[in-house]
Design a protein around this motif. Structure first.
Motif, mmCIF file in Angstrom:
data_model
loop_
_atom_site.group_PDB
_atom_site.id
_atom_site.type_symbol
_atom_site.label_atom_id
_atom_site.label_comp_id
_atom_site.label_asym_id
_atom_site.label_seq_id
_atom_site.Cartn_x
_atom_site.Cartn_y
_atom_site.Cartn_z
ATOM 1 N N SER A 51 -15.710 13.420 3.002
ATOM 2 C CA SER A 51 -15.026 12.939 1.807
ATOM 3 C C SER A 51 -13.959 11.905 2.135
ATOM 4 C CB SER A 51 -14.374 14.112 1.058
ATOM 5 O OG SER A 51 -13.369 14.730 1.853
ATOM 6 N N LEU A 52 -13.562 11.791 3.409
ATOM 7 C CA LEU A 52 -12.525 10.844 3.811
ATOM 8 C C LEU A 52 -13.094 9.495 4.244
ATOM 9 C CD1 LEU A 52 -10.328 13.247 5.978
ATOM 10 C CD2 LEU A 52 -10.266 12.878 3.505
ATOM 11 N N LEU A 53 -14.386 9.450 4.528
ATOM 12 C CA LEU A 53 -15.014 8.260 5.091
ATOM 13 C C LEU A 53 -15.388 7.274 3.990
ATOM 14 C CD1 LEU A 53 -15.987 7.148 7.877
ATOM 15 C CD2 LEU A 53 -18.239 8.111 7.319
ATOM 16 N N ARG A 54 -14.989 6.013 4.164
ATOM 17 C CA ARG A 54 -15.308 4.949 3.219
ATOM 18 C C ARG A 54 -16.021 3.835 3.975
ATOM 19 N NH1 ARG A 54 -13.788 8.625 0.805
ATOM 20 N NH2 ARG A 54 -12.208 8.794 -0.840
ATOM 21 N N ALA A 55 -17.333 3.927 4.030
ATOM 22 C CA ALA A 55 -18.141 2.966 4.767
ATOM 23 C C ALA A 55 -18.909 2.096 3.775
ATOM 24 C CB ALA A 55 -19.098 3.680 5.707
ATOM 25 N N ALA A 56 -18.228 1.119 3.192
ATOM 26 C CA ALA A 56 -18.843 0.232 2.213
ATOM 27 C C ALA A 56 -19.638 -0.864 2.916
ATOM 28 C CB ALA A 56 -17.758 -0.389 1.330
ATOM 29 N N PRO A 57 -20.629 -1.455 2.247
ATOM 30 C CA PRO A 57 -21.324 -2.599 2.842
ATOM 31 C C PRO A 57 -20.337 -3.702 3.222
ATOM 32 C CG PRO A 57 -22.456 -1.841 0.861
ATOM 33 C CD PRO A 57 -21.162 -1.103 0.914
ATOM 34 N N HIS A 58 -20.634 -4.408 4.297
ATOM 35 C CA HIS A 58 -19.727 -5.450 4.758
ATOM 36 C C HIS A 58 -19.477 -6.480 3.651
ATOM 37 C CE1 HIS A 58 -19.840 -3.585 8.513
ATOM 38 N NE2 HIS A 58 -20.846 -4.213 9.068
ATOM 39 N N GLY A 59 -18.214 -6.858 3.499
ATOM 40 C CA GLY A 59 -17.830 -7.808 2.462
ATOM 41 C C GLY A 59 -17.547 -7.167 1.124
ATOM 42 N N THR A 60 -17.613 -5.815 1.066
ATOM 43 C CA THR A 60 -17.330 -5.082 -0.164
ATOM 44 C C THR A 60 -15.958 -4.425 -0.053
ATOM 45 O OG1 THR A 60 -19.687 -4.616 -0.483
ATOM 46 C CG2 THR A 60 -18.118 -3.237 -1.695
ATOM 47 N N TRP A 61 -15.149 -4.558 -1.071
ATOM 48 C CA TRP A 61 -13.791 -4.041 -1.021
ATOM 49 C C TRP A 61 -13.757 -2.513 -1.133
ATOM 50 C CZ3 TRP A 61 -9.972 -6.904 0.607
ATOM 51 C CH2 TRP A 61 -9.992 -8.289 0.400
ATOM 52 N N VAL A 62 -12.880 -1.906 -0.356
ATOM 53 C CA VAL A 62 -12.555 -0.486 -0.458
ATOM 54 C C VAL A 62 -11.130 -0.402 -0.996
ATOM 55 C CG1 VAL A 62 -12.177 1.674 0.789
ATOM 56 C CG2 VAL A 62 -14.040 0.136 1.476
ATOM 57 N N PRO A 63 -10.936 0.066 -2.246
ATOM 58 C CA PRO A 63 -9.567 0.212 -2.765
ATOM 59 C C PRO A 63 -8.786 1.229 -1.960
ATOM 60 C CG PRO A 63 -11.214 0.339 -4.530
ATOM 61 C CD PRO A 63 -11.957 0.438 -3.238
ATOM 62 N N LEU A 64 -7.513 0.936 -1.759
ATOM 63 C CA LEU A 64 -6.647 1.839 -0.985
ATOM 64 C C LEU A 64 -5.700 2.579 -1.911
ATOM 65 C CD1 LEU A 64 -5.792 -0.437 2.070
ATOM 66 C CD2 LEU A 64 -7.700 1.168 1.796
ATOM 67 N N PRO A 65 -5.339 3.802 -1.545
ATOM 68 C CA PRO A 65 -4.419 4.575 -2.400
ATOM 69 C C PRO A 65 -3.034 3.942 -2.410
ATOM 70 C CG PRO A 65 -4.718 5.671 -0.300
ATOM 71 C CD PRO A 65 -5.689 4.533 -0.323
ATOM 72 N N ARG A 66 -2.375 3.974 -3.534
ATOM 73 C CA ARG A 66 -1.017 3.455 -3.635
ATOM 74 C C ARG A 66 -0.036 4.600 -3.475
ATOM 75 N NH1 ARG A 66 -0.286 -1.754 -5.452
ATOM 76 N NH2 ARG A 66 1.795 -1.286 -4.683
#
Length: 267
Positions: A252-267
């Motif tokens: 649930s912690l892993l964010r492996a998006a396709p290259h060039g795709t944004w992963v939003p970060l927690p504020r």
């Protein structure tokens, strides 16, 4: 190849290899820029170009270079890109080789950078990395393989982001966790890079299980893997990373998006 990366409020994307773009605090930050096309680079072979090229990345406010000694972390076009930036932060030896606008930070030193969102300053802290096994032969400065620098980015109202660089040491990760509290996001160089002539072919960077272990030690809530593809010397890819996180109960912690795709970060 993607045509461009619109600015984000708080997000990260990996472009392939080690190269990540972090939009944070109104700044566009690029780590370990590599923009050459696929092909041989001395004893290493690049198998894929970046998802977004230099023009697509656009104007950058800060470049972070974990090390300049290996072309899979700073290639020819990446070096030219970095030199056009207003500021490069890297290790002391790399800064001497790169010249202006590079500034060298020894481990635990900090540099403040004015933010672009009016929120004050972004603090960049250099942290240690070990580019190979703990018992590997060390140079006169105590480095395994070469000088490598990780970074921690932090600021008021922002997530604290750790970029590992090419690190294979859980001991180094544990020291960072002890000395830097509240790491929210970790961009970890995985892939278990191996070169047969070095350290009996043992990994020069984290493997999947090491990446999961580093996540647990750090207590990070978001993990973005990088530097696990695009070069022939990686012995593990995304499937092995995902399996290791599954087996550790950390998927649930892993964010492996396709290259060039944004992963939003927690504020």
């Amino acid at each position: 190849m993607s045509t461009g990366l619109p600015r984000q409020e708080c997000a990260v994307t990996v472009l392939g290899g080690p190269t990540a773009v972090i939009d944070l605090g109104g700044l566009r930050i690029v780590s370990d820029p590599t923009f050459d096309e696929a092909g041989p680079h001395g004893y290493l072979t690049k198998t894929a170009g970046p998802a977004v090229d230099e023009a697509g990345v656009g104007e950058v406010d800060l470049v972070l270079v974990s090390h300049d000694a290996h072309p899979d972390n700073l290639d020819e076009r990446g070096r030219a890109f970095a030199k056009r930036a207003p500021l490069i932060l890297t290790g002391p030896s790399a800064a001497r080789r790169l010249g202006s606008p590079a500034v060298g930070l020894p481990p635990w030193a900090t540099r403040s950078v004015p933010r672009g969102d009016g929120g004050g300053e972004l603090t960049v802290r250099a942290v240690p990395a070990v580019h190979g096994p703990e018992d590997g032969e060390r140079d006169a400065d105590g480095n395994v393989n070469c000088e490598v620098t990780g970074f921690v980015l932090s600021g008021q109202g922002l997530p604290t982001v750790y970029l590992s660089g090419d690190n294979a040491s859980i001991r180094a990760v544990a020291e960072i966790s002890r000395r830097v509290s509240g790491i929210d996001v970790a961009v970890l160089h995985a892939g278990a890079a191996r070169v047969p002539a070095k350290f009996d072919g043992r990994p020069l960077s984290l493997d999947g299980r090491g990446t999961a272990a580093a996540t647990a030690v750090l207590g990070a809530g978001t993990v973005v893997p990088a530097h696990y593809d695009g070069w022939a010397h990686f012995s593990e890819g995304l499937p092995e990373i995902e399996l290791a996180f599954h087996e550790a109960g950390l998927s649930s912690l892993l964010r492996a998006a396709p290259h060039g795709t944004w992963v939003p970060l927690p504020r």
